[in-house]
Structure formats: C-alpha cells, structure tokens
Design an enzyme around this catalytic site. Structure first.
Site, PDB file in Angstrom:
ATOM      1  N   GLY A 111     -15.086   5.866 -12.905  1.00 31.74           N
ATOM      2  CA  GLY A 111     -16.155   6.405 -13.676  1.00 31.74           C
ATOM      3  C   GLY A 111     -17.113   6.023 -13.568  1.00 31.74           C
TER       4      GLY A 111
ATOM      5  N   SER B  81     -12.085   4.425  -7.518  1.00 28.58           N
ATOM      6  CA  SER B  81     -13.520   4.774  -7.764  1.00 28.58           C
ATOM      7  C   SER B  81     -14.432   3.790  -7.808  1.00 28.58           C
ATOM      8  CB  SER B  81     -13.468   6.013  -8.513  1.00 28.58           C
ATOM      9  OG  SER B  81     -14.751   6.483  -8.478  1.00 28.58           O
ATOM     10  N   ALA B  82     -14.678   3.901  -9.237  1.00 29.12           N
ATOM     11  CA  ALA B  82     -15.575   2.731  -9.577  1.00 29.12           C
ATOM     12  C   ALA B  82     -15.094   1.243  -9.565  1.00 29.12           C
ATOM     13  CB  ALA B  82     -16.227   2.648 -10.954  1.00 29.12           C
TER      14      ALA B  82
ATOM     15  N   HIS C 223     -14.946   8.503  -2.697  1.00 32.65           N
ATOM     16  CA  HIS C 223     -15.013   9.888  -2.648  1.00 32.65           C
ATOM     17  C   HIS C 223     -16.198  10.483  -1.603  1.00 32.65           C
ATOM     18  CE1 HIS C 223     -13.392   9.773  -6.817  1.00 32.65           C
ATOM     19  NE2 HIS C 223     -14.408   8.871  -7.074  1.00 32.65           N
TER      20      HIS C 223
ATOM     21  N   GLU D 141     -11.256  10.936  -0.268  1.00 33.59           N
ATOM     22  CA  GLU D 141     -10.089  11.175  -1.337  1.00 33.59           C
ATOM     23  C   GLU D 141      -8.838  11.520  -0.735  1.00 33.59           C
ATOM     24  OE1 GLU D 141     -11.412  14.282  -4.066  1.00 33.59           O
ATOM     25  OE2 GLU D 141     -12.830  12.756  -4.979  1.00 33.59           O
TER      26      GLU D 141
END
Length: 235
Positions: free
Chosen positions: A90, A122-123, A159, A194
């Site tokens: 996020g 991700s985050a 990413h 990714e």
C-alpha cells in the site's frame, strides 16, 4: 535466526493475491497456526478490515489463520505474542507513520531479528531496508522518521520497472529516481522486479524467483543480479 521473505509484490498480472508465492509461504510459516497481519498501508485507501479479509482468504488456502493487528487492544502485545507476521503493501508513508504512532517500529524489528517468521510485500518490503526513502509512493502523510526496520543492510525499490523503449513518456524512470537518491545517500538500492523476492535466513540473503534484480550503488554503474544471487555481503 532471522527468517524473512521480502517480496516485490503481492499480486502478479493475471494472478490472484499472493498466489504466485504461496508454496514458499507454506514452507516459511510451517510452524505457525496464526499470522499477525499489519494492514496499515491500506492500498487504494481500503479499510483495515477489508484488507485483512483479503489477506486472510489467501492464507486460508494454506490452512493458516490470519488476524489483523487492529483487532487487538494493544498493538505492542500483538507483536510480542505473534507466531508469524505479515505486513502488506500500500502506501509506505502511511505504514511507517502508523508503526511509529503505535510505538511498534523498534519492537517489530527486534521481534523479527529474534527469529519470528516475517513476510513483507511492497510497502511491507520497503520497511525491511535501512530507510523508506526509495519507495515509489506519494507522501500522503508525514512520518516522524524515514528510518525503518533495518532487517537488511541496504534499501529496496519494489515493483522495479525497466524503461519502456517504445513509450513516449518523458517523465523520470525508476533508475533516474534512484540516481537522485544516490546524489545524497550512499546506501545501496536493489530494484526488485515483480515476481522476485529476497529470502533471508540468518545473515544469508538470497534473490529468489525467475527474474534478475537490478543493483544500484553510489557512483557505480547498475548491475544485473541473477536469481539465486547471494546478497549477504551487500552494504
């Protein structure tokens, strides 16, 4: 001994949430009956409840229960008692702000360094590095510090995207932004594409997945790293 999976993304194009990495997660969390989920990054602004439900459905497919940290009266006790921990993706600025606000950034770092299995996507992967300064996210909120968990001795750019040679887009590439970071900071940055992830076992850090990763160091040309590369000595 540290036991960590640091994934570039939770979802591959055309796939379902965490589906591509579930076999690795089943082994990673094999001794856990329940996982503590940290939904603070709230992708697309979804609620903690919605996000937790989404993650819980994925983990149910490998027979592991998942419970959101927001469901506990004390976030600190939730961390202390966790069998395993997953921090979802996020907005990294929001995630880091909430970890500091709830006084659990240092506690989470210590818990994972002491061997509690951890998954970040991700985050949730960004915060595994020394700082969050190489995130792709918008600064929608102001965290008290950019310093993060320091579980690995370098920074990440999840990413990671290569320039599209057929595109007429004239904005900054990821490589350009990382060069801007290195104008002021000496910390190495790993561009994690990714479908790739890092596996951390004790002090050993290994690139997993089928794709190369792009390594950036200050005042050096970028380097492409092959899958199964050992990054243990990177700092």
């Amino acid at each position: 001994m540290k036991s960590i999976i640091i994934a570039s993304t939770s979802t591959l194009h055309g796939g379902s949430y965490l589906n591509y990495i579930l076999p690795a997660l089943q082994l990673h969390f094999k001794n856990c009956t329940t996982i503590l989920f940290i939904p603070y990054a709230r992708p697309s602004g979804i609620s903690h409840e919605e996000y937790t439900q989404k993650a819980a459905e994925a983990f149910a497919s490998i027979n592991i229960k998942l419970q959101g940290i927001h469901e506990f009266e004390s976030p600190e006790k939730a961390i202390q008692n966790a069998e395993g921990i997953f921090t979802g993706g996020g907005n990294t600025f929001l995630l880091v702000t909430q970890l500091y606000k709830n006084n659990i950034m240092q506690l989470l770092a210590e818990k994972v360094k002491n061997g509690t299995p951890y998954l970040g996507t991700s985050a949730g992967s960004n915060i595994c590095g020394l700082s969050m300064q190489t995130t792709n996210d918008m600064p929608i909120i102001y965290p008290p510090s950019f310093q993060t968990l320091g579980l690995i001795p370098f920074n990440l750019n999840p990413h990671y995207l290569d320039p599209d040679v057929n595109s007429q887009h004239m904005g900054e590439t990821r490589e350009t932004r990382i060069k801007e970071f290195h104008a002021f900071n000496a910390i190495p940055v790993l561009g994690l594409r990714e479908g790739s992830w890092l596996e951390v076992k004790g002090n050993k850090i290994t690139l997993k997945g089928s794709l190369k990763a792009r390594l950036f160091k200050q005042n050096q040309n970028p380097e492409e790293l092959e899958p199964e590369s050992d990054l243990s000595n990177l700092k």
